[in-house]
Scaffold this motif. Sequence first.
Motif: not given
Length: 156
Positions: A10-13, A18-22, A24-30
């Motif tokens: 979360y901190v890095s993204e 500068g990625l928005p939360d949505e 982060i959770w829908s793309e980066s986290y996956q």
Amino acid sequence: MPDVPIVVLYVSEHYLRGLPDERIWSESYQKPFWINLIHGVHSVPLTLLGVLVGLGLAAPELTAFFASALLHALEDLPVHNRDAHRHFLPLSHYRFISPLSYWDVAHHGKTVALVEALLVLVAAGFIWPRVSTPGHAALVAVGVWYAFNYWKTFLR
């Protein structure tokens, strides 16, 4: 400790990229790296193995570390709905989809998060007399973090 990779992600993204939360959770986290790391550190068999290794080596700090990770994984199990971890890696890729969520209001998130925060407060009260001043600061920081996030997520 099992949530440290989530915090790093979360901190890095969010703060560095500068990625928005949505996103982060829908793309980066996956992404496979993150999802496998996060699910691996929430694995009941792997943390149980760590406890057994710690006991076998007569290493109380190692045992306590893995026991706390095991307790975290077991606590997470009933409060994750659509974001359920694969708690039984490497034995299974099964995800227990709980009817409860610690964040999703469609699955009682407001109530579950409040109960979780109250349990953290009770645990902090139990731990408080057993730790030094830096420990007190950490307990206060955790309490403030829970209060702020509850307000931000459910009351704002």
